[in-house]
Motif scaffolding. Structure first.
Motif, PDB file in Angstrom:
ATOM      1  N   ASP A   1       0.819  -1.210   0.000  1.00  6.96           N
ATOM      2  CA  ASP A   1       0.000   0.000   0.000  1.00  6.96           C
ATOM      3  C   ASP A   1       0.855   1.263   0.000  1.00  6.96           C
ATOM      4  N   PRO A   2       0.452   2.268  -0.801  1.00  2.73           N
ATOM      5  CA  PRO A   2       1.182   3.535  -0.781  1.00  2.73           C
ATOM      6  C   PRO A   2       0.968   4.310   0.519  1.00  2.73           C
TER       7      PRO A   2
ATOM      8  N   VAL B   1       5.564   8.914   0.263  1.00  2.00           N
ATOM      9  CA  VAL B   1       6.712   8.873   1.182  1.00  2.00           C
ATOM     10  C   VAL B   1       7.178   7.451   1.458  1.00  2.00           C
ATOM     11  N   GLY B   2       6.409   6.463   0.984  1.00  2.00           N
ATOM     12  CA  GLY B   2       6.815   5.081   1.200  1.00  2.00           C
ATOM     13  C   GLY B   2       5.707   4.106   0.864  1.00  2.00           C
TER      14      GLY B   2
ATOM     15  N   PHE C   1      10.238   3.389   3.776  1.00  2.00           N
ATOM     16  CA  PHE C   1      10.260   4.805   3.426  1.00  2.00           C
ATOM     17  C   PHE C   1      11.125   5.067   2.198  1.00  2.00           C
ATOM     18  N   THR C   2      10.645   5.961   1.344  1.00  2.00           N
ATOM     19  CA  THR C   2      11.313   6.244   0.065  1.00  2.00           C
ATOM     20  C   THR C   2      11.616   7.729  -0.116  1.00  2.00           C
ATOM     21  N   GLU C   3      11.444   8.505   0.919  1.00  2.00           N
ATOM     22  CA  GLU C   3      11.561   9.954   0.783  1.00  2.00           C
ATOM     23  C   GLU C   3      12.438  10.546   1.873  1.00  2.00           C
TER      24      GLU C   3
ATOM     25  N   LYS D   1      15.351  11.952   4.396  1.00  2.00           N
ATOM     26  CA  LYS D   1      16.444  11.308   5.131  1.00  2.00           C
ATOM     27  C   LYS D   1      16.125   9.860   5.519  1.00  2.00           C
ATOM     28  N   TYR D   2      14.845   9.475   5.506  1.00  2.00           N
ATOM     29  CA  TYR D   2      14.471   8.107   5.847  1.00  2.00           C
ATOM     30  C   TYR D   2      14.420   7.182   4.635  1.00  2.00           C
ATOM     31  N   ASN D   3      14.785   7.675   3.460  1.00  3.98           N
ATOM     32  CA  ASN D   3      14.786   6.861   2.240  1.00  3.98           C
ATOM     33  C   ASN D   3      15.624   5.595   2.456  1.00  3.98           C
ATOM     34  N   GLY D   4      14.993   4.440   2.257  1.00  5.62           N
ATOM     35  CA  GLY D   4      15.682   3.158   2.433  1.00  5.62           C
ATOM     36  C   GLY D   4      15.559   2.575   3.826  1.00  5.62           C
ATOM     37  N   SER D   5      15.013   3.329   4.758  1.00  2.85           N
ATOM     38  CA  SER D   5      14.829   2.839   6.131  1.00  2.85           C
ATOM     39  C   SER D   5      13.441   2.224   6.275  1.00  2.85           C
TER      40      SER D   5
END
Length: 195
Positions: free
Chosen positions: A91-92, A104-105, A129-131, A133-137
């Motif tokens: 889900d987006p 955002v993820g 998360f994809t946006e 500073k949390y991108n990839g977390s």
């Protein structure tokens, strides 16, 4: 006299070996699979508390659903609560309630109808998360979601990336639920301790 000296020497050598062996055992490190570490050895700094706010879009209808049933019990069809239904989701997560607002993820995982008397899910999912500073977390959620309750609370049981060693809770509040299609928009407030 030589016999006494030989016995004393033997006793001394035996006693010396016993003491040496005891000291060796005392100094030996136990062989195991774990050890205590200081957080600093992993580069961890001061723990902080973060608040994340976003909207979760669970789309079960249409030609491109983001949540699909993957298993059901024989009794699921006749159950008010869909007991036994297992759904896989991707889900987006967006900044605002509109599906076209900034992404955002994703919420990736499963939810399963776990109550025979009410619409209540066992949620096992990752917020990916994809946006910013949390991108990839990620944050991992595992808990009970009583869908028709006002605000539901589920534990944050871990995370990765900037959310390593995460713990906290997620509050879910239904923003919109279309009873005809089953599609839902859920507002999330997540409070998480992490390094």
């Amino acid at each position: 006299m030589a016999k006494i000296f030989a016995n004393a020497t033997s006793s001394f050598i035996f006693l010396f070996n016993v003491i040496l062996f005891s000291l060796t055992l005392a100094a030996a490190k136990p062989e195991g699979f774990s050890r205590n570490l200081s957080p600093k050895t992993l580069g961890l700094k001061r723990e902080k508390l973060s608040h994340l706010h976003f909207y979760f879009h669970d789309i079960v209808s249409g030609s491109n659903p983001t949540a699909v049933p993957v298993a059901r019990a024989a009794m699921t069809k006749n159950s008010f609560s869909s007991f036994g239904l297992v759904t896989m989701m991707d889900d987006p997560l967006t900044v605002r309630p509109g599906i076209s607002s900034k992404l955002v993820g994703r919420a990736q995982g499963i939810y399963a109808s776990a109550s025979q008397s009410e619409l209540s899910f066992l949620m096992a999912l990752n917020f990916v998360f994809t946006e910013g500073k949390y991108n990839g977390s990620t944050l991992s959620i595992l808990g009970r979601n009583s869908v028709l309750s006002g605000i539901r609370e589920m534990p944050v049981v871990g995370g990765s990336g900037l959310f390593r060693f995460a713990r906290g809770y997620a509050q879910a509040k239904t923003h919109d639920l279309d009873f005809k299609t089953g599609d839902a928009i859920v507002e999330y407030n997540v409070y998480v301790f992490h390094y």
